[in-house]
Design an enzyme around this catalytic site. Structure first.
Site, PDB file in Angstrom:
ATOM      1  N   LEU A 180       0.882  -1.160   0.000  1.00  0.00           N
ATOM      2  CA  LEU A 180       0.000   0.000   0.000  1.00  0.00           C
ATOM      3  C   LEU A 180       0.920   1.211   0.000  1.00  0.00           C
ATOM      4  O   LEU A 180       1.844   1.301   0.817  1.00  0.00           O
ATOM      5  CB  LEU A 180      -0.916   0.004   1.228  1.00  0.00           C
ATOM      6  CG  LEU A 180      -2.012   1.071   1.264  1.00  0.00           C
ATOM      7  CD1 LEU A 180      -2.963   0.913   0.083  1.00  0.00           C
ATOM      8  CD2 LEU A 180      -2.792   0.988   2.579  1.00  0.00           C
ATOM      9  N   ASP A 181       0.692   2.139  -0.912  1.00  0.00           N
ATOM     10  CA  ASP A 181       1.607   3.257  -1.093  1.00  0.00           C
ATOM     11  C   ASP A 181       1.859   4.037   0.199  1.00  0.00           C
ATOM     12  O   ASP A 181       0.997   4.118   1.080  1.00  0.00           O
ATOM     13  CB  ASP A 181       1.056   4.217  -2.149  1.00  0.00           C
ATOM     14  CG  ASP A 181       1.018   3.590  -3.529  1.00  0.00           C
ATOM     15  OD1 ASP A 181       1.806   2.668  -3.782  1.00  0.00           O
ATOM     16  OD2 ASP A 181       0.175   4.024  -4.341  1.00  0.00           O
ATOM     17  N   PHE A 182       3.028   4.650   0.267  1.00  0.00           N
ATOM     18  CA  PHE A 182       3.454   5.473   1.391  1.00  0.00           C
ATOM     19  C   PHE A 182       2.419   6.548   1.707  1.00  0.00           C
ATOM     20  O   PHE A 182       2.108   6.814   2.872  1.00  0.00           O
ATOM     21  CB  PHE A 182       4.808   6.111   1.036  1.00  0.00           C
ATOM     22  CG  PHE A 182       5.377   7.028   2.081  1.00  0.00           C
ATOM     23  CD1 PHE A 182       5.859   6.540   3.288  1.00  0.00           C
ATOM     24  CD2 PHE A 182       5.462   8.406   1.851  1.00  0.00           C
ATOM     25  CE1 PHE A 182       6.395   7.382   4.250  1.00  0.00           C
ATOM     26  CE2 PHE A 182       5.998   9.263   2.800  1.00  0.00           C
ATOM     27  CZ  PHE A 182       6.463   8.750   4.002  1.00  0.00           C
TER      28      PHE A 182
END
Length: 277
Positions: free
Chosen positions: A40-42
């Site tokens: 899951l993206d930053f």
């Protein structure tokens, strides 16, 4: 085995180490030897599943098995029906087309926690929320999809993975899955295994069911399969022939893998004296 559901906060890496000192999963979950399923993206928030069940982790991460994930995206502007329909059909992301998605415009902003850094507010540009359900998992896919149709994403929250939902988990909080949730997840992945035709070939031991659990009749029905033992792509005679080649180093006589011209030259469906091409 351990199965942990975490609500990943904004600006946290979906990994356990970082050389630059950014926050990671280790700041919230101190269970050894578990790893995130996918990423899951930053700059995205929401559900991350962590486990030490390697078979289940593989099944959930592998795009072929089409595990659905649902996102709430706050976008700049109010998407038109044409833009929503474009998202549903699939859009050109420059590196390839996105698969068809389930998309709907939410009638109002969902009730969510406050983000650690508020979304930039513009008085002259409204925002709206879109629910997007996909099963691809391309890099920054949802953000690229909404940008491609002219409505950039300002905030992105993953609210479900398969049937697991974020519900009351606050950012940084986690819980372990219940026995029923684990069983349902395993059965769902086992049914997807059947649908994709990726179980071990006959004669090679137990099938490769996630967690060793074959799918239930209900799960099989959901993907249109009649039996957990029904050979699909890669199974049946070809799979048996493959097993024989591995065991003996030679192809079976008259079966899959026989060289053109080897074995009987005639038989049902083949005129005598002619070779297949």
């Amino acid at each position: 085995m351990r199965y942990v559901l975490l609500n990943k906060p904004y600006e946290v890496l979906t990994q356990f180490t970082d050389e630059t000192g950014r926050q990671t999963l280790k700041d919230f979950v101190q269970i050894p030897n578990i790893y995130p399923v996918g990423r899951l993206d930053f700059d995205s928030e929401g559900l991350v599943l962590l486990t030490d069940d390697k078979q289940l982790q593989h099944r959930l991460s592998e795009p072929r098995f089409k595990v659905p994930k649902t996102y709430w995206a706050q976008v700049e502007g109010v998407p038109t029906e044409a833009a929503l329909e474009n998202l549903r059909r699939g859009v050109d992301l420059k590196t390839g087309y996105s698969s068809p998605a389930e998309v709907e415009l939410l009638p109002e902003a969902p009730e969510l926690w406050e983000r650690s850094k508020p979304v930039r507010f513009r008085a002259n540009i409204p925002t709206s929320w879109v629910q997007i359900r996909i099963s691809q998992g391309m890099n920054r896919q949802v953000r690229k999809m909404t940008a491609a149709v002219g409505f950039p994403t300002l905030r992105l929250v993953r609210v479900s993975i398969a049937d697991l939902r974020v519900e009351q988990l606050q950012p940084g909080q986690w819980r372990e899955l219940t026995i029923a949730e684990v069983q349902a997840l395993r059965e769902d992945m086992a049914a997807q295994t059947v649908a994709a035709g990726t179980f071990k070939t006959p004669g090679k031991g137990a099938e490769f069911w996630p967690g060793g659990v074959p799918p239930s009749a209900k799960a099989l029905k959901a993907v249109g399969q009649k039996s957990a033992r029904t050979p699909v792509a890669g199974g049946g005679k070809n799979a048996a022939a493959s097993g024989q080649r591995k065991a003996t180093g030679k192809p079976p006589q008259g079966g899959a893998g026989t060289r053109p011209g080897a074995g009987p030259k005639s038989g049902p469906g083949r005129p005598a004296g002619k070779r297949g091409r």
